[in-house]
Design an enzyme around this catalytic site. Structure first.
Site, PDB file in Angstrom:
ATOM      1  N   ASP A   1     -19.407  35.725 -39.810  1.00  0.00           N
ATOM      2  CA  ASP A   1     -20.180  34.667 -39.159  1.00  0.00           C
ATOM      3  C   ASP A   1     -19.394  33.353 -39.136  1.00  0.00           C
ATOM      4  OD1 ASP A   1     -22.353  32.930 -38.395  1.00  0.00           O
ATOM      5  OD2 ASP A   1     -23.745  34.409 -39.215  1.00  0.00           O
TER       6      ASP A   1
ATOM      7  N   THR B   1     -25.474  32.722 -33.484  1.00  0.00           N
ATOM      8  CA  THR B   1     -25.407  33.937 -34.304  1.00  0.00           C
ATOM      9  C   THR B   1     -26.082  35.163 -33.673  1.00  0.00           C
ATOM     10  OG1 THR B   1     -25.197  32.731 -36.345  1.00  0.00           O
ATOM     11  CG2 THR B   1     -26.152  34.913 -36.522  1.00  0.00           C
TER      12      THR B   1
ATOM     13  N   HIS C   1     -22.067  24.880 -33.895  1.00  0.00           N
ATOM     14  CA  HIS C   1     -21.470  25.649 -32.795  1.00  0.00           C
ATOM     15  C   HIS C   1     -22.531  25.849 -31.745  1.00  0.00           C
ATOM     16  CE1 HIS C   1     -23.803  28.896 -34.575  1.00  0.00           C
ATOM     17  NE2 HIS C   1     -23.381  28.435 -35.733  1.00  0.00           N
TER      18      HIS C   1
ATOM     19  N   ASP D   1     -20.608  31.182 -42.532  1.00  0.00           N
ATOM     20  CA  ASP D   1     -21.310  30.296 -41.591  1.00  0.00           C
ATOM     21  C   ASP D   1     -21.969  29.130 -42.318  1.00  0.00           C
ATOM     22  OD1 ASP D   1     -22.399  29.768 -38.842  1.00  0.00           O
ATOM     23  OD2 ASP D   1     -24.290  30.026 -39.892  1.00  0.00           O
TER      24      ASP D   1
HETATM   25 ZN   LIG Z   1     -24.134  28.964 -37.612  1.00  0.00          ZN
END
Ligand SMILES: [Zn+2]
Length: 556
Positions: A51, A92, A497, A316
């Site tokens: 991730d 994601t 992101h 992440d």
């Molecule tokens: Zn993220």
């Protein structure tokens, strides 16, 4: 017989015998003679999504990686070096869905982690399913399934190819990181419950957790890892690929109130189980769960190919908090590299080197922390995106004497309430132009477009295509807002992101093991090409919405 004739006969003989030999050893026949399976297939396929792993992390930290992890994949396997996400927003849920379905949000329907559903008049979470119950905990964290995923996955297709004899297990700390890769027919999808510190599932898959999952949970791994704290693997001065440890644009841990090493996690023992996601050990724990699944579920040990999908989420959480240039991110990848080396050693031992097919990609990349860009005189910054809604609504009230025209501002989109517009007899196209004019005057905005009239926009085709591929008519909005490069829609420390730009969409696409020809290509490929490539290797049908291409260079 003269010489010419003799030569001709000799040539004919060689030709015929080579034909006969070729027929005897044709690749398909050779594959079918594989004693391990009926059709030539690996014993086990392992799909891994890291991730928020940007492609450049393969090379930024290359010199510090050991020989058994990322370097092993690059040296023994195949790397599609220029693999991009073909749609926007890069989040994601859509990333996981695309990697495993070979298609885009416009077709698989997972347009974001959550979206506003105009018919329901409320936000929908990508894997929510109120019709099922949690298995393994009394919390509501298990009310999840693949209900919103509109197509089949690689794993579903493998199961159908073997008439459901293949076994499929998926795991991740995030529910969506496990559920979407596992697909509709997974034998077990498991994710982390931050209320209890256990891996759980839902009644969509099973009635109760298997014994091996229960015994994994009983070890209380999160507590063990919290006690170890998070200290850097090496002396801080050796992290020369990263910025200084303490930067104002890093987000401190809420409970520790600092963003510099050492990160003291011991106070979380038995209290704050969710914090395992914010330390590299979250990846270690997930990989240990995946390892435990292999002997317990006899993965790769039967007559048919099995599938193990592993998604690593700590990368992440840590990336969001500290940004791509932080020591924390570098340390996380150096630790992951060691964990991967251990994982491959384990696979070699249990499944056998050459008997498994491994692939690795990422659901998305990450924008540099806005403060980092500013500090280094690069374009970019933080944008207080959601404030638009209040300001816009005030303007609309003044100019149109109307309330409630905006249903949602989410996923870089503005979703209008068409019922309100219809009742007031306001033309939607004109109204969208009014909003676009307002948006274009704001800082950090590259463009804003009417999504339903995308073709009319004066904009590079690449951007139009990415918006179209991310658009689902019943789950997406009316106006798409594209930020300037380097801008992130938040002014608080940390980063994220979601954009179309390379920092968010250039991802690793690595393959290793069974059927893979070592090497690399710099040809442009897309995230949606991974599933068709694996389908081709496995000789199974592509997932039901697949639009990707096979990465031919990766195949033996
Ligand atoms: Zn993220």
């Amino acid at each position: 017989m003269n010489l010419k004739l003799k030569l001709l006969v000799a040539c004919l003989f060689i030709f015929l015998s080579s034909q006969a030999q070729q027929a005897k050893t044709s690749p398909i026949e050779k594959a079918n003679n594989n004693p391990n399976t009926k059709v030539g297939r690996p014993k086990l396929v392992i799909g891994m999504v890291v991730d928020q792993m940007r492609w450049d992390y393969l090379y930024r930290y290359y010199e510090r990686y050991g020989t058994g992890g990322f370097k092993r994949i690059l040296n023994e396997g195949f790397s599609a070096e220029n693999t991009l996400i073909p749609y926007t927003p890069s989040q994601t849920a859509c990333g996981h869905a695309t990697i495993y379905t070979g298609t885009v949000p416009a077709i698989h329907g997972i347009i974001a982690n959550s979206w506003f559903d105009p018919q329901l008049g409320k936000d929908v979470y990508c894997v929510e399913d109120k019709s099922v119950q949690t298995v393994g905990s009394t919390s509501s964290k298990g009310l999840m399934s693949t209900k919103n995923l509109l197509v089949t996955t690689l794993a579903d297709e493998l199961k159908m190819a073997t008439n459901f004899k293949s076994k499929v297990i998926s795991v991740s700390l995030k529910d969506r990181g496990s559920i979407l890769p596992g697909g509709h027919t997974a034998n077990g999808s498991y994710w982390y419950d931050d209320q209890t510190g256990n891996f759980i599932s839902s009644t969509f898959y099973m009635k109760e957790l298997p014994t091996w999952v229960q015994s994994f949970n009983s070890q209380k791994w999160p507590n063990q890892y919290f006690s170890k704290n998070w200290t850097p693997l090496y002396p801080l001065s050796t992290y020369t690929q990263s910025t200084a440890d303490d930067k104002p644009y890093e987000r401190p841990f809420a409970n520790i109130k600092t963003s510099s090493f050492p990160h003291n996690f011991s106070s979380f023992v038995d209290k704050n189980f969710g914090m395992i996601t914010s330390m590299p050990y979250g990846n270690t724990m997930t990989l240990d769960f995946a390892k435990a699944a292999i002997p317990a579920e006899k993965l790769g040990m039967g007559t048919e190919t099995d599938f193990l999908a592993v998604s690593l989420s700590s990368t992440d959480y840590i990336g969001h908090q500290f940004g791509p240039n932080s020591i924390e991110v570098e340390d996380t990848y150096l630790r992951l590299d060691k964990d991967l080396a251990d994982f491959f050693t384990y696979l070699d031992k249990t499944i056998g080197k050459g008997n498994y097919l491994f692939f690795l990609s990422a659901d998305h990349g990450a924008t540099h922390a806005p403060g980092f860009s500013t500090e280094n005189r690069m374009p970019g910054g933080g944008l207080q995106f959601r404030n638009y809604r209040t300001e816009l609504e005030e303007l609309i009230l003044k100019d149109f004497n109307l309330k409630g025209t905006i249903s949602s501002v989410s996923n870089n989109q503005i979703i209008l309430n068409h019922a309100v517009l219809n009742e007031a007899k306001i033309d939607a196209t004109t109204f969208k132009k009014y909003i676009i004019n307002y948006i274009l005057k704001q800082p950090g905005i590259l463009n804003a477009v009417d999504i339903q009239n995308l073709q009319a926009a004066t904009m590079p085709a690449e951007l139009k295509e990415r918006i179209a591929k991310g658009y689902h008519p019943r789950r997406s909005g009316d106006i798409y807002i594209i930020l300037d490069a380097g801008w992130y829609p938040s002014t608080s420390p940390g980063t994220g992101h979601g954009a179309w730009n390379p920092y968010d969409t250039h991802i690793p696409a690595l393959f290793m093991g069974w059927g893979i020809k070592p090497g690399k290509t710099n040809k442009k490929y897309y995230m949606s090409d991974i599933a068709p490539t694996v389908s081709a290797l496995l000789r199974i049908q592509e997932p039901s919405g697949s639009i990707g291409n096979v990465i031919l260079e990766a195949l033996k």
